[in-house]
Design an enzyme around this catalytic site. Sequence first.
Site, PDB file in Angstrom:
ATOM      1  N   GLU A 219       2.748   2.108  16.178  1.00 34.64           N
ATOM      2  CA  GLU A 219       3.890   2.984  16.472  1.00 34.64           C
ATOM      3  C   GLU A 219       3.898   4.201  15.546  1.00 34.64           C
ATOM      4  O   GLU A 219       4.193   5.323  15.963  1.00 34.64           O
ATOM      5  CB  GLU A 219       5.226   2.229  16.324  1.00 34.64           C
ATOM      6  CG  GLU A 219       5.420   1.063  17.279  1.00 34.64           C
ATOM      7  CD  GLU A 219       5.593   1.482  18.735  1.00 34.64           C
ATOM      8  OE1 GLU A 219       5.561   2.689  19.037  1.00 34.64           O
ATOM      9  OE2 GLU A 219       5.747   0.575  19.582  1.00 34.64           O
ATOM     10  N   ARG A 223       3.316   7.989  17.124  1.00 34.74           N
ATOM     11  CA  ARG A 223       4.488   8.867  17.123  1.00 34.74           C
ATOM     12  C   ARG A 223       4.453   9.859  15.962  1.00 34.74           C
ATOM     13  O   ARG A 223       4.596  11.062  16.154  1.00 34.74           O
ATOM     14  CB  ARG A 223       5.778   8.038  17.045  1.00 34.74           C
ATOM     15  CG  ARG A 223       5.929   7.095  18.216  1.00 34.74           C
ATOM     16  CD  ARG A 223       7.274   6.398  18.214  1.00 34.74           C
ATOM     17  NE  ARG A 223       7.201   5.150  18.973  1.00 34.74           N
ATOM     18  CZ  ARG A 223       8.165   4.658  19.722  1.00 34.74           C
ATOM     19  NH1 ARG A 223       9.304   5.290  19.829  1.00 34.74           N
ATOM     20  NH2 ARG A 223       8.024   3.526  20.375  1.00 34.74           N
ATOM     21  N   ASP A 363      -1.827  -1.943  28.052  1.00 35.25           N
ATOM     22  CA  ASP A 363      -1.888  -0.613  28.668  1.00 35.25           C
ATOM     23  C   ASP A 363      -2.832   0.411  28.030  1.00 35.25           C
ATOM     24  O   ASP A 363      -3.842   0.831  28.610  1.00 35.25           O
ATOM     25  CB  ASP A 363      -0.470  -0.010  28.791  1.00 35.25           C
ATOM     26  CG  ASP A 363       0.368  -0.108  27.511  1.00 35.25           C
ATOM     27  OD1 ASP A 363      -0.160  -0.556  26.476  1.00 35.25           O
ATOM     28  OD2 ASP A 363       1.555   0.278  27.541  1.00 35.25           O
ATOM     29  N   GLU A 532       6.239   6.928  31.626  1.00 34.91           N
ATOM     30  CA  GLU A 532       4.934   6.754  32.291  1.00 34.91           C
ATOM     31  C   GLU A 532       4.857   7.374  33.688  1.00 34.91           C
ATOM     32  O   GLU A 532       3.827   7.967  34.054  1.00 34.91           O
ATOM     33  CB  GLU A 532       4.552   5.266  32.360  1.00 34.91           C
ATOM     34  CG  GLU A 532       4.208   4.651  31.011  1.00 34.91           C
ATOM     35  CD  GLU A 532       5.417   4.393  30.118  1.00 34.91           C
ATOM     36  OE1 GLU A 532       6.552   4.336  30.647  1.00 34.91           O
ATOM     37  OE2 GLU A 532       5.250   4.250  28.893  1.00 34.91           O
ATOM     38  N   THR A 619      -1.195   8.778  23.440  1.00 31.69           N
ATOM     39  CA  THR A 619      -0.362   7.933  24.303  1.00 31.69           C
ATOM     40  C   THR A 619       1.128   8.212  24.122  1.00 31.69           C
ATOM     41  O   THR A 619       1.951   7.730  24.898  1.00 31.69           O
ATOM     42  CB  THR A 619      -0.672   6.443  24.073  1.00 31.69           C
ATOM     43  OG1 THR A 619      -0.134   5.679  25.146  1.00 31.69           O
ATOM     44  CG2 THR A 619      -0.111   5.954  22.747  1.00 31.69           C
TER      45      THR A 619
HETATM   46  C1  DMJ Z   1       5.337   4.999  24.159  1.00 36.73           C
HETATM   47  O1  DMJ Z   1       5.594   4.730  22.846  1.00 36.73           O
HETATM   48  C2  DMJ Z   1       3.873   5.124  24.436  1.00 36.73           C
HETATM   49  O2  DMJ Z   1       3.691   5.807  25.620  1.00 36.73           O
HETATM   50  C3  DMJ Z   1       3.184   3.790  24.479  1.00 36.73           C
HETATM   51  O3  DMJ Z   1       1.839   3.889  24.803  1.00 36.73           O
HETATM   52  C4  DMJ Z   1       3.846   2.907  25.495  1.00 36.73           C
HETATM   53  N1  DMJ Z   1       5.250   2.843  25.354  1.00 36.73           N
HETATM   54  C5  DMJ Z   1       6.030   3.982  25.001  1.00 36.73           C
HETATM   55  C6  DMJ Z   1       6.739   4.644  26.151  1.00 36.73           C
HETATM   56  O4  DMJ Z   1       7.151   3.844  27.143  1.00 36.73           O
END
Ligand code: DMJ
Length: 633
Positions: A219, A223, A363, A532, A619
């Site tokens: 995380e 982020r 994912d 997403e 992501t």
């Molecule tokens: C985000 O923190 C990122 O996209 C992660 O890969 C998946 N979940 C959340 C958003 O839903």
Amino acid sequence: MSNSLPYSMKDVKYDNAKFRHRSLSKVINQTLLTHKRDWFSCSTGKFLALVMLFGLAYLFLTHTSSSPEVSGGLAKNVMVNEKDKINSDGVSGLRRFWRKPPRLPPRLSPDEKGGKNSFSHEAENPSSRLKWLSRQQKVKDAFIHAWSGYKKHAMGYDELMPLSLRGVDGLGGLGATVVDALDTAIIMGADEIVSEAGSWIETQLLDRIKHKGQVNLFETTIRVLGGLLSAYHLSGGDEGMKLTRSGPKPTVYLDTARDLADRLLSAFTASPTSVPYSDVILRDSSAHPAPDGLSSTSEVSTLQLEFNYLSMVSGDTKYSLEAMKVLEHLKTLPKVEGLVPIYISPQSGQFSGENIRLGSRGDSYYEYLLKVWLHQGGSQNSNVTYLYDMYSEAMKGVRNRLVRRSVPNGLFFVGELPYGSNGAFSPKMDHLVCFLPGTLALGATKGKTKERAMKDNLLKFEDLENLKLAEELMHTCFQMYSVTSTGLSPEIAYFHTEEYSEQGLDGGNKMSKYLSDIIIKHADRHNLLRPETVESLFVLYRITEDPKYREWGWQIFEAFENYTKVDAGGYSSLDDVTHIPPRRRDKMETFFLGETLKYLYLLFSDSDVIPLDKFVFNTEAHPLPVKGAVGSS
Ligand code: DMJ
């Protein structure tokens, strides 16, 4: 199970009528000769023949000879110009009257050819462009509203609680919303926010990093580290884009990123294998595994874009070396047609359990196989070919083992194998899986438009299959929104199949054709403002240029506005999307500013804003320049 998808490239069709084109003079001659006796035997016949001759001449002078189905904008322009010419120059029209039209070459249907698509480049149409720019402004207004709530009630906390009007540190206390939102503000040109967020980072963040305790490696990387690196590039670092003059010097972002990454590295170095631990204690740069000893597969494989880019811009290879060891190790592990279990042990370095899914914990493993390869230069860089091979194999696995169609309306969806490849199939699909349409489309054209990729002959059969699947899944993800009363997706949907059905668990929108295809269990009815679907809409729109993806994105945006906007500032998650008015949850996730609103904004922007063949989005939607494309090589 759909072992092969029920679609394939259509057979090449030739338009025979056009092949047998006969010149106009031949048609007239033949008609007159064939019917000569009858026609001229009476005065009515003579009169009709004259009328026909004049009629044909008139038609020819006022119409072009272009075949109308030559698709696309270019052909249209040609037609308009020709028409002008003919109208102003009857003589040249008469000359053309007798000229034999050129024999047309065999043509592929627009689908196969992918030449000028049937959308006639609506994006280039001035009034349509204005419409989308004004909608884009609405998204920017929403971002400002979200930020203003956060700033007022939660500045410096990780997240805003928009109902209780305070902040909460759910991610370790590094002001995650500030950093996640920063590059969105830069891209939107929201200079005041850039300067507020930038100065908070300059004055507070390093100190927080030095003194805070436990954070999650994944995380924090996606982020905070990703947000800082993207802001560094977009504000002019690494010969970057200088999209803003607000905020601190770009090196402030880079220096902060380095300090953070130096501490995060302990997750790699403390582990006995190349699989990192999940948690880091920032203040003493130590790391430990999660309580059950396991890391998520997606978490350990979703760090490499950020660490690679940091090595590129800092000149220190240690970040990249540690992060890439993970992927090199994952390459050696056994898989089911490229599909992997969602847990892995840093202790043994082996996968744990058999649960296979593209939703939570699985994912972004698939997403980063492709994106790290693209970011490292794609086919130009043979050192990372293995990543593309792993991606390609995995997508085959998805097509063969996870994709099925719902009953009664045949929506394509991606289910799960909770007990491995020999266990039962579950028709469960997390909203998180809706990243996949975008990834599939990106992987097919490598960020180019479909039109360009087709013209350059870049699409293999497998790419076309993936692109088609991307469009089908995109439709399904949109329907996950459309079937509910609020127009917002639940966190998880189940699909009605021949083997699985449940009554009385629909989304509530009785107008929807897909109401009985999609089953929404009570425990899954929340919406966390996730990105997403709009992320994939953005990618699909950029690649296919089909305006329907923009319209779908706009509908979703309006639903967010209607049901999640909080007057006092900010937006809230929801408890139940099937019920109006929906009960609100007291949380605005950082990714609403970092991802959801950014992707909506970019969906409505011109395509040269953060182009997909020059940037890779991490992501968490933080764009990083592709190696060699912009800035550092
Ligand atoms: C985000 O923190 C990122 O996209 C992660 O890969 C998946 N979940 C959340 C958003 O839903």
